[in-house]
Write a protein that holds these residues in place. Structure first.
Motif, mmCIF file in Angstrom:
data_model
loop_
_atom_site.group_PDB
_atom_site.id
_atom_site.type_symbol
_atom_site.label_atom_id
_atom_site.label_comp_id
_atom_site.label_asym_id
_atom_site.label_seq_id
_atom_site.Cartn_x
_atom_site.Cartn_y
_atom_site.Cartn_z
ATOM 1 N N LEU A 41 0.870 -1.167 0.000
ATOM 2 C CA LEU A 41 0.000 0.000 0.000
ATOM 3 C C LEU A 41 0.911 1.221 0.000
ATOM 4 N N VAL A 42 0.902 1.960 -1.100
ATOM 5 C CA VAL A 42 1.899 3.011 -1.343
ATOM 6 C C VAL A 42 1.225 4.371 -1.441
ATOM 7 N N GLY A 43 1.870 5.381 -0.849
ATOM 8 C CA GLY A 43 1.379 6.738 -0.954
ATOM 9 C C GLY A 43 2.161 7.645 -0.024
ATOM 10 N N GLU A 44 1.939 8.942 -0.176
ATOM 11 C CA GLU A 44 2.645 9.906 0.659
ATOM 12 C C GLU A 44 1.953 10.063 2.005
ATOM 13 N N SER A 45 2.590 10.792 2.915
ATOM 14 C CA SER A 45 2.012 11.025 4.235
ATOM 15 C C SER A 45 0.637 11.665 4.099
ATOM 16 N N GLY A 46 -0.300 11.164 4.894
ATOM 17 C CA GLY A 46 -1.651 11.708 4.854
ATOM 18 C C GLY A 46 -2.549 11.069 3.820
ATOM 19 N N SER A 47 -2.034 10.057 3.093
ATOM 20 C CA SER A 47 -2.849 9.429 2.049
ATOM 21 C C SER A 47 -3.871 8.452 2.607
ATOM 22 N N GLY A 48 -3.684 8.008 3.859
ATOM 23 C CA GLY A 48 -4.628 7.077 4.473
ATOM 24 C C GLY A 48 -4.101 5.664 4.619
ATOM 25 N N LYS A 49 -2.808 5.449 4.308
ATOM 26 C CA LYS A 49 -2.234 4.099 4.353
ATOM 27 C C LYS A 49 -2.300 3.494 5.761
ATOM 28 N N SER A 50 -1.725 4.210 6.727
ATOM 29 C CA SER A 50 -1.654 3.681 8.091
ATOM 30 C C SER A 50 -3.035 3.562 8.724
ATOM 31 N N VAL A 51 -3.928 4.498 8.414
ATOM 32 C CA VAL A 51 -5.294 4.417 8.932
ATOM 33 C C VAL A 51 -5.974 3.151 8.421
ATOM 34 N N PRO A 61 -8.711 4.864 17.533
ATOM 35 C CA PRO A 61 -9.511 5.283 18.690
ATOM 36 C C PRO A 61 -10.983 5.448 18.287
ATOM 37 N N TYR A 62 -11.836 4.615 18.885
ATOM 38 C CA TYR A 62 -13.276 4.660 18.572
ATOM 39 C C TYR A 62 -14.041 5.173 19.783
ATOM 40 N N PRO A 63 -14.766 6.318 19.761
ATOM 41 C CA PRO A 63 -14.568 7.417 18.825
ATOM 42 C C PRO A 63 -13.233 8.113 19.113
ATOM 43 N N PRO A 64 -12.810 9.086 18.286
ATOM 44 C CA PRO A 64 -13.525 9.785 17.208
ATOM 45 C C PRO A 64 -13.584 9.045 15.872
ATOM 46 N N ALA A 65 -12.862 7.913 15.737
ATOM 47 C CA ALA A 65 -12.866 7.205 14.460
ATOM 48 C C ALA A 65 -14.171 6.426 14.296
ATOM 49 N N SER A 66 -14.586 6.275 13.043
ATOM 50 C CA SER A 66 -15.767 5.474 12.726
ATOM 51 C C SER A 66 -15.626 4.942 11.301
ATOM 52 N N HIS A 67 -16.480 3.963 10.957
ATOM 53 C CA HIS A 67 -16.467 3.374 9.613
ATOM 54 C C HIS A 67 -17.841 3.568 8.980
ATOM 55 N N PRO A 68 -18.027 4.647 8.217
ATOM 56 C CA PRO A 68 -19.324 4.890 7.588
ATOM 57 C C PRO A 68 -19.737 3.799 6.606
ATOM 58 N N SER A 69 -18.754 3.088 6.055
ATOM 59 C CA SER A 69 -19.084 2.018 5.109
ATOM 60 C C SER A 69 -17.973 0.975 5.122
ATOM 61 N N GLY A 70 -18.304 -0.227 4.654
ATOM 62 C CA GLY A 70 -17.283 -1.224 4.384
ATOM 63 C C GLY A 70 -17.281 -2.452 5.254
ATOM 64 N N GLN A 71 -16.529 -3.425 4.785
ATOM 65 C CA GLN A 71 -16.261 -4.670 5.496
ATOM 66 C C GLN A 71 -14.779 -4.990 5.386
ATOM 67 N N ILE A 72 -14.255 -5.666 6.413
ATOM 68 C CA ILE A 72 -12.895 -6.205 6.368
ATOM 69 C C ILE A 72 -13.016 -7.689 6.660
ATOM 70 N N LEU A 73 -12.978 -8.500 5.605
ATOM 71 C CA LEU A 73 -13.201 -9.931 5.730
ATOM 72 C C LEU A 73 -11.871 -10.656 5.847
ATOM 73 N N PHE A 74 -11.698 -11.377 6.941
ATOM 74 C CA PHE A 74 -10.498 -12.197 7.154
ATOM 75 C C PHE A 74 -10.954 -13.642 7.285
ATOM 76 N N ASN A 75 -10.515 -14.474 6.346
ATOM 77 C CA ASN A 75 -11.014 -15.853 6.274
ATOM 78 C C ASN A 75 -12.540 -15.881 6.261
ATOM 79 N N GLY A 76 -13.123 -14.892 5.570
ATOM 80 C CA GLY A 76 -14.567 -14.844 5.415
ATOM 81 C C GLY A 76 -15.331 -14.191 6.547
ATOM 82 N N GLU A 77 -14.649 -13.831 7.661
ATOM 83 C CA GLU A 77 -15.326 -13.225 8.805
ATOM 84 C C GLU A 77 -15.066 -11.723 8.829
ATOM 85 N N ASP A 78 -16.110 -10.935 9.077
ATOM 86 C CA ASP A 78 -15.993 -9.480 9.090
ATOM 87 C C ASP A 78 -15.409 -9.016 10.417
#
Length: 543
Positions: A41-51, A61-78
């Motif tokens: 995952l390549v990009g300059e600082s602030g591109s969102g790589k580490s996030v 840190p939840y909050p202030p972080a949140s996930h308005p959309s998406g899934q992260i499936l690992f071995n089929g589990e979110d």
């Protein structure tokens, strides 16, 4: 690498809400990692790589972080749908992570053995002898020499490369399926960097694990990744096999990254130019004291008899690994630390001058440090930071005259003078380094020591800073002592190169000769590692 992916990120967004305002750090991205595959995952600082990486294990840190959309499936589990108990079974077991700066990731109060054993105890229930034997096996696997002697060591007693190897050992302790490596080599010397990359590639193949490798350095990507995802402003703008990305980039930003490295060469050296700084047999020895009476039993020879000349309008590059004595030499020449030998500034012997006698010369000898955020006071505005030197060295200037000088120098380094009443945290890393350069240049120095001024910056920002330094040198006929372990930057700036190791010069000459016809194995190893020609030969360079 066939079949269902090990990790599948689907339409992921990450937002941060503070003070009623919401900002999007990651914007609807998707990518897969197959079993046994390395995705960069390549990009300059602030591109969102580490996030993105931290989101995989829900480490934001939840909050202030949140996930308005998406899934992260690992071995089929979110993973995003799992509670803390469910995540603990994944974190450290099936997915592990190593970070950019091991010194801040390791506990400074615990020994290396305690930190690895803790992982084995928590996740595998190992105790005492079994845990100790597994710890030794892990340290051997990651290339730590004499691991029995290192078990009782604390992080500060290890080199940067050794600390990163310990972090890798901790990450591999539970034989994970996926390793997330977040800029794991950025803080390391080029030779150690090459060793760590070779180690990670070998361990990945041996253990059959997958890897998400986060970096801003495309040279590393070419060496380690199967596929590349290019990220900017929170979005993935291009993805594909590594070879295709390098040979036929489609997106304008990808082409920008590939072209973003220091280019050009310094002007030809003028042997008749005035010598600004001279060092004759410069020595900096730190005493080693032992016993009740603290008698000196030996010395650490940080700088051991260095001769150097720096001429007006020219740059002497000093290269070498961490601990080679580069910065100590620069500090000695600027009379920031005590030293033996002769130091002459514009023909005047300054090594015998007292602190009071040196003070009028301080404006002529300026320093730009590696980390601009650490060297700029967070409590002072940019205007106050830059004009501080003027209030000391030119007390007769009026407030309006000082402000005019600040405005002029900010324009000279490419910053908007209207921003001078802001504070350092309101600027990017590259802008902060320009502020640090402006602080030095406002006093119109003759000699500038630049101590790793580009190593903390993205590649494109590095190129901009190098161009700026070259232009300032040509305009003001400045003499630069440029200290770095990045040979690409040195090649773009330096007329002469000094290669240091263990406080001594191992090679010294015109930059073209050093890069094209290096005479020593050590210099060849540095150049090989820096330009990715091949991995440094085993045993050539030690940590």
């Amino acid at each position: 690498m066939s079949g269902a992916p090990l990790l599948s990120v689907r339409d992921l967004s990450v937002a941060f809400t503070q003070g009623g305002r919401t900002s999007t750090a990651v914007d609807h991205i998707s990518f897969d990692i197959a079993k046994g595959e390395t995705v960069a995952l390549v990009g300059e600082s602030g591109s969102g790589k580490s996030v993105t990486a931290l989101s995989v294990l829900k480490l934001l840190p939840y909050p202030p972080a949140s996930h308005p959309s998406g899934q992260i499936l690992f071995n089929g589990e979110d993973l995003l749908a799992k509670d803390e108990d469910g995540l603990r079974k994944v974190r450290g077991n099936k997915i592990t992570m190593i970070f950019q700066e091991p010194m801040t990731s390791l506990n400074p109060l615990h020994t290396i053995e305690q930190q690895i054993v803790e992982i084995l105890s928590l996740h595998q229930g190992m105790r005492d002898r079994q845990a100790r034997e597994r710890t030794l096996a892990l340290l051997r696997e990651v290339g730590i020499r004499d691991p029995e002697k290192r078990l009782g060591a604390y992080p500060h007693q290890l080199s940067g490369g050794q600390r990163q190897r310990v972090m890798i050992a901790m990450a591999l302790a539970n034989e994970p399926q996926l390793l997330i490596a977040d800029e794991p080599t950025t803080a390391l010397d080029v030779t150690v960097q090459a060793q760590i990359l070779e180690l990670l590639a070998g361990l990945k193949q041996k253990n059959g694990m997958s890897m998400l490798f986060i970096t801003h350095d495309l040279g590393i990507v070419r060496k380690i990744a199967d596929r590349v995802c290019v990220m900017t402003k929170g979005k993935i703008v291009e993805t594909g096999p590594t070879g295709d990305i390098f040979t036929n980039p489609q997106h304008e930003y990808t082409r920008h990254l590939l072209a973003a490295e220091p280019k050009g060469r310094p002007p030809a050296a003028d042997p008749s130019a005035k010598t600004v700084m001279t060092g004759d047999g410069v020595k900096v020895w730190f005493p080693i004291k032992q016993g009740f009476f603290r008698r000196t039993v030996d010395h650490v020879k940080a700088v051991d008899g260095i001769d150097i000349d720096v001429r007006a309008g020219q740059t002497v590059g000093v290269v070498g690994e961490s601990g080679s004595g580069k910065t100590t030499l620069g500090l000695a020449l600027c009379r920031m630390i005590s030293s033996q030998g002769g130091i002459r500034f514009e023909g005047r012997d300054i090594n015998r001058l007292s602190f009071r006698e040196m003070r009028p010369l301080r404006r002529e000898l300026q320093i730009v440090f590696q980390d601009p955020y650490g060297s700029l006071s967070p409590r002072m505005s940019v205007s106050e930071i830059i004009e501080e030197g003027l209030t000391i060295h030119e007390p007769g200037l009026t407030a309006d005259a000082r402000d005019t000088r600040v405005v002029d120098v900010l324009q000279e380094v490419g910053l908007d003078p209207e921003t001078r009443f802001r504070y350092p945290h309101e600027f990017s890393g590259g802008q902060r380094q320009r502020i640090a350069i402006a602080r030095a240049m406002v006093l119109k120095p003759r000699f500038v020591m630049l101590d790793e001024p580009t190593s903390a910056l993205d590649m494109s920002v590095q190129a901009q800073v190098v161009d700026l330094l070259r232009a300032l040198q040509a305009k003001h006929d400045l003499a630069y002592l440029f200290i770095s372990h990045d040979l690409k930057v040195i090649r773009a700036l330096a007329n002469e190169v000094i290669v240091m190791r263990n406080g001594r010069i191992v090679e010294h000459g015109p930059a073209t000769e050093i890069f094209e016809r290096p005479r020593t194995d050590y210099t060849r190893a540095l150049i090989s590692a820096a330009f990715r020609i091949e991995t440094a030969p085993t045993g050539t360079v030690s940590e």
